[in-house]
Scaffold this motif. Structure first.
Motif, PDB file in Angstrom:
ATOM      1  N   ALA A  48      27.819  11.216 -29.592  1.00  0.00           N
ATOM      2  CA  ALA A  48      28.152   9.931 -29.042  1.00  0.00           C
ATOM      3  C   ALA A  48      27.902   8.899 -29.897  1.00  0.00           C
ATOM      4  N   LYS A  49      26.835   8.843 -30.686  1.00  0.00           N
ATOM      5  CA  LYS A  49      26.472   7.932 -31.398  1.00  0.00           C
ATOM      6  C   LYS A  49      26.903   7.996 -32.935  1.00  0.00           C
ATOM      7  N   GLY A  50      27.351   9.279 -33.136  1.00  0.00           N
ATOM      8  CA  GLY A  50      27.906   9.392 -34.719  1.00  0.00           C
ATOM      9  C   GLY A  50      26.494   9.759 -35.395  1.00  0.00           C
ATOM     10  N   VAL A  51      25.586  10.133 -34.939  1.00  0.00           N
ATOM     11  CA  VAL A  51      24.329  10.725 -35.817  1.00  0.00           C
ATOM     12  C   VAL A  51      24.671  11.943 -36.365  1.00  0.00           C
ATOM     13  N   CYS A  52      24.461  12.211 -37.665  1.00  0.00           N
ATOM     14  CA  CYS A  52      24.464  13.486 -38.120  1.00  0.00           C
ATOM     15  C   CYS A  52      23.243  14.181 -37.956  1.00  0.00           C
ATOM     16  N   LEU A  53      23.097  15.413 -37.251  1.00  0.00           N
ATOM     17  CA  LEU A  53      22.145  16.098 -37.068  1.00  0.00           C
ATOM     18  C   LEU A  53      22.275  17.545 -37.900  1.00  0.00           C
ATOM     19  N   LEU A  54      21.343  17.894 -38.590  1.00  0.00           N
ATOM     20  CA  LEU A  54      21.343  19.256 -39.419  1.00  0.00           C
ATOM     21  C   LEU A  54      19.812  19.842 -39.072  1.00  0.00           C
ATOM     22  N   LEU A  55      20.034  21.181 -38.949  1.00  0.00           N
ATOM     23  CA  LEU A  55      18.898  21.932 -38.488  1.00  0.00           C
ATOM     24  C   LEU A  55      18.465  22.763 -39.643  1.00  0.00           C
ATOM     25  N   SER A  56      17.147  23.206 -39.984  1.00  0.00           N
ATOM     26  CA  SER A  56      16.721  23.922 -41.129  1.00  0.00           C
ATOM     27  C   SER A  56      15.400  24.881 -40.492  1.00  0.00           C
ATOM     28  N   GLU A  57      15.104  26.005 -40.919  1.00  0.00           N
ATOM     29  CA  GLU A  57      13.961  26.802 -40.754  1.00  0.00           C
ATOM     30  C   GLU A  57      12.896  26.523 -41.953  1.00  0.00           C
ATOM     31  N   GLU A  58      13.406  25.918 -42.684  1.00  0.00           N
ATOM     32  CA  GLU A  58      12.463  25.495 -43.901  1.00  0.00           C
ATOM     33  C   GLU A  58      11.194  24.433 -43.631  1.00  0.00           C
ATOM     34  N   THR A  59      10.632  24.625 -44.470  1.00  0.00           N
ATOM     35  CA  THR A  59       9.362  23.452 -44.380  1.00  0.00           C
ATOM     36  C   THR A  59       9.875  22.047 -44.745  1.00  0.00           C
ATOM     37  N   VAL A  60       9.131  21.192 -44.398  1.00  0.00           N
ATOM     38  CA  VAL A  60       9.621  19.648 -44.745  1.00  0.00           C
ATOM     39  C   VAL A  60       9.488  19.680 -46.064  1.00  0.00           C
ATOM     40  N   PHE A  61       8.224  20.134 -46.652  1.00  0.00           N
ATOM     41  CA  PHE A  61       8.028  20.303 -48.036  1.00  0.00           C
ATOM     42  C   PHE A  61       9.182  20.806 -48.977  1.00  0.00           C
ATOM     43  N   SER A  62       9.461  22.029 -48.715  1.00  0.00           N
ATOM     44  CA  SER A  62      10.412  22.893 -49.512  1.00  0.00           C
ATOM     45  C   SER A  62      11.895  22.008 -49.356  1.00  0.00           C
ATOM     46  N   LEU A  63      12.345  21.421 -48.188  1.00  0.00           N
ATOM     47  CA  LEU A  63      13.383  20.806 -48.102  1.00  0.00           C
ATOM     48  C   LEU A  63      13.520  19.320 -49.041  1.00  0.00           C
ATOM     49  N   ALA A  64      12.236  18.679 -48.957  1.00  0.00           N
ATOM     50  CA  ALA A  64      12.186  17.418 -49.681  1.00  0.00           C
ATOM     51  C   ALA A  64      12.166  17.872 -51.284  1.00  0.00           C
ATOM     52  N   ALA A  65      11.451  18.760 -51.460  1.00  0.00           N
ATOM     53  CA  ALA A  65      11.601  19.317 -53.008  1.00  0.00           C
ATOM     54  C   ALA A  65      13.192  19.885 -53.483  1.00  0.00           C
ATOM     55  N   GLU A  66      13.710  20.276 -52.496  1.00  0.00           N
ATOM     56  CA  GLU A  66      15.275  20.614 -52.856  1.00  0.00           C
ATOM     57  C   GLU A  66      16.006  19.534 -52.935  1.00  0.00           C
ATOM     58  N   MET A  67      15.873  18.514 -52.068  1.00  0.00           N
ATOM     59  CA  MET A  67      16.543  17.221 -52.057  1.00  0.00           C
ATOM     60  C   MET A  67      16.361  16.473 -53.308  1.00  0.00           C
ATOM     61  N   ALA A  68      15.118  16.519 -53.607  1.00  0.00           N
ATOM     62  CA  ALA A  68      14.770  15.821 -55.068  1.00  0.00           C
ATOM     63  C   ALA A  68      15.394  16.474 -56.072  1.00  0.00           C
ATOM     64  N   GLY A  69      15.531  17.709 -56.129  1.00  0.00           N
ATOM     65  CA  GLY A  69      16.296  18.350 -57.437  1.00  0.00           C
ATOM     66  C   GLY A  69      17.811  18.017 -57.165  1.00  0.00           C
ATOM     67  N   LEU A  70      18.215  17.890 -56.008  1.00  0.00           N
ATOM     68  CA  LEU A  70      19.843  17.635 -55.976  1.00  0.00           C
ATOM     69  C   LEU A  70      20.072  16.185 -56.332  1.00  0.00           C
ATOM     70  N   LEU A  71      19.086  15.169 -55.974  1.00  0.00           N
ATOM     71  CA  LEU A  71      19.226  13.800 -56.010  1.00  0.00           C
ATOM     72  C   LEU A  71      19.058  13.627 -57.653  1.00  0.00           C
ATOM     73  N   LYS A  72      18.422  14.348 -58.254  1.00  0.00           N
ATOM     74  CA  LYS A  72      17.901  13.987 -59.832  1.00  0.00           C
ATOM     75  C   LYS A  72      19.261  14.753 -60.443  1.00  0.00           C
ATOM     76  N   GLU A  73      19.840  16.056 -60.129  1.00  0.00           N
ATOM     77  CA  GLU A  73      20.881  16.535 -60.698  1.00  0.00           C
ATOM     78  C   GLU A  73      22.137  15.723 -60.698  1.00  0.00           C
ATOM     79  N   LYS A  74      22.340  14.840 -59.492  1.00  0.00           N
ATOM     80  CA  LYS A  74      23.551  13.610 -59.489  1.00  0.00           C
ATOM     81  C   LYS A  74      23.152  12.706 -60.394  1.00  0.00           C
ATOM     82  N   GLN A  75      21.925  12.394 -60.318  1.00  0.00           N
ATOM     83  CA  GLN A  75      21.717  11.301 -61.315  1.00  0.00           C
ATOM     84  C   GLN A  75      22.003  11.410 -62.806  1.00  0.00           C
ATOM     85  N   ALA A  76      21.623  12.664 -62.941  1.00  0.00           N
ATOM     86  CA  ALA A  76      22.001  13.074 -64.501  1.00  0.00           C
ATOM     87  C   ALA A  76      23.475  13.058 -64.824  1.00  0.00           C
ATOM     88  N   GLU A  77      24.252  13.311 -63.819  1.00  0.00           N
ATOM     89  CA  GLU A  77      25.841  13.198 -64.027  1.00  0.00           C
ATOM     90  C   GLU A  77      26.230  12.179 -64.475  1.00  0.00           C
TER      91      GLU A  77
END
Ligand SMILES: Nc1ncnc2c1ncn2[C@@H]1O[C@H](COP(=O)(O)OP(=O)(O)O)[C@@H](O)[C@H]1O
Ligand SMILES: [Mg+2]
Lengths: 140, 113
Positions: free
Chosen positions: B84-113
């Motif tokens: 109803a509010k247009g909020v994007c919800l995503l689910l994962s089984e992974e730990t917060v730590f590993s998700l954050a690490a993966e996000m950091a990698g993806l963001l770095k990749e994007k920056q390098a482009e």
């Protein structure tokens, strides 16, 4: 000032999960009125914290938002137990919230400090056994 | 980088929201008042919280998406509110730590482009 826009909301004290409805409505209204994202963010976060407080600590209350040419004023009023020591309550980390509220991610004692941080002025009037009135202003 | 780019990369389950929303950063936290005052517009918020207030906080801060991590499961009314509010919800089984690490990698990749 008679030309102010006024939005009034009753904040249900029974329902912790519906807290946030009033601030969500205000956010939508301010967006329609064309305010900047920064102003909208500050007003709606300050109001949400105030709403949560009325639900958690005061059994509900009412919220009014006035849109003036120079500022947006948020007035929160409840007939709850009041705050014994406002200065102490304003300190980051001070909280009397019960454990069930903490389990939901609130009760970190950051509500009142956040409200102050996000607004340009904030006054708290509170009397034990009578209630609490908070007036916040965000300059536009 | 968009929400639809991170969904396959992080193996997320998308429940609601806009897959085309741009992601500019990442924020991690569970204390909602803290998140509210620190998470920024267009960030990806990672949390283990799954109650309805998460939707309110995500909506007020206007984050790009919320990853509910470590297998936490929002109830149906939470998903309805997010839709109803247009909020994007995503689910994962992974730990917060590993998700954050993966996000950091993806963001770095994007920056390098
Ligand atoms: N409307 C209110 N009525 C009564 N007490 C309040 C009210 N708002 C805040 N308080 C008191 O001030 C304290 C600090 O509030 P706040 O900074 O929002 O932290 P929290 O809500 O996380 O406890 C609360 O724990 C409560 O004791
Ligand atoms: Mg509070």
């Amino acid at each position: 000032m008679s030309d102010a826009l006024r939005f009034h909301y009753d904040v249900d004290g029974e329902n912790f999960t519906s807290a946030g409805e009033a601030s969500a409505q205000v956010k939508k209204k301010l967006r329609q009125l064309g305010f900047s994202p920064d102003i909208i963010r500050r007003v709606s976060i300050a109001m949400y914290e105030g709403e949560i407080n009325m639900v958690v600590h005061a059994g509900g209350g009412k919220a009014d938002v006035f849109v003036y040419p120079e500022n947006i004023e948020i007035v929160l009023e409840d007939s709850g137990p009041g705050i014994a020591d406002v200065e102490l309550a304003m300190k980051e980390g001070y909280s009397t919230a019960p454990d069930n509220v903490r389990a939901l991610g609130f009760g970190a004692g950051m509500g009142l400090p956040n409200m102050k941080r996000y607004t340009d002025s904030m006054t708290v009037e509170s009397e034990l056994g009578v209630g609490t009135k908070i007036v916040m202003k965000v300059n536009v | 980088m968009k929400v639809k780019d991170i969904v396959p990369r992080l193996g997320l389950d998308m429940l609601s929201g806009d897959a085309d929303r741009e992601i500019s950063g990442c924020y991690v936290g569970d204390l909602l008042s803290w998140v509210m005052s620190h998470a920024q517009f267009d960030e990806c918020w990672i949390t283990i919280m799954s109650n309805i207030n998460v939707v309110a906080v995500a909506s007020l801060t206007d984050v790009a998406c919320v990853i509910i991590a470590e297998g936490a499961r929002p109830e149906e009314n939470v998903i309805e509110a997010a839709k109803a509010k247009g909020v994007c919800l995503l689910l994962s089984e992974e730990t917060v730590f590993s998700l954050a690490a993966e996000m950091a990698g993806l963001l770095k990749e994007k920056q390098a482009e």
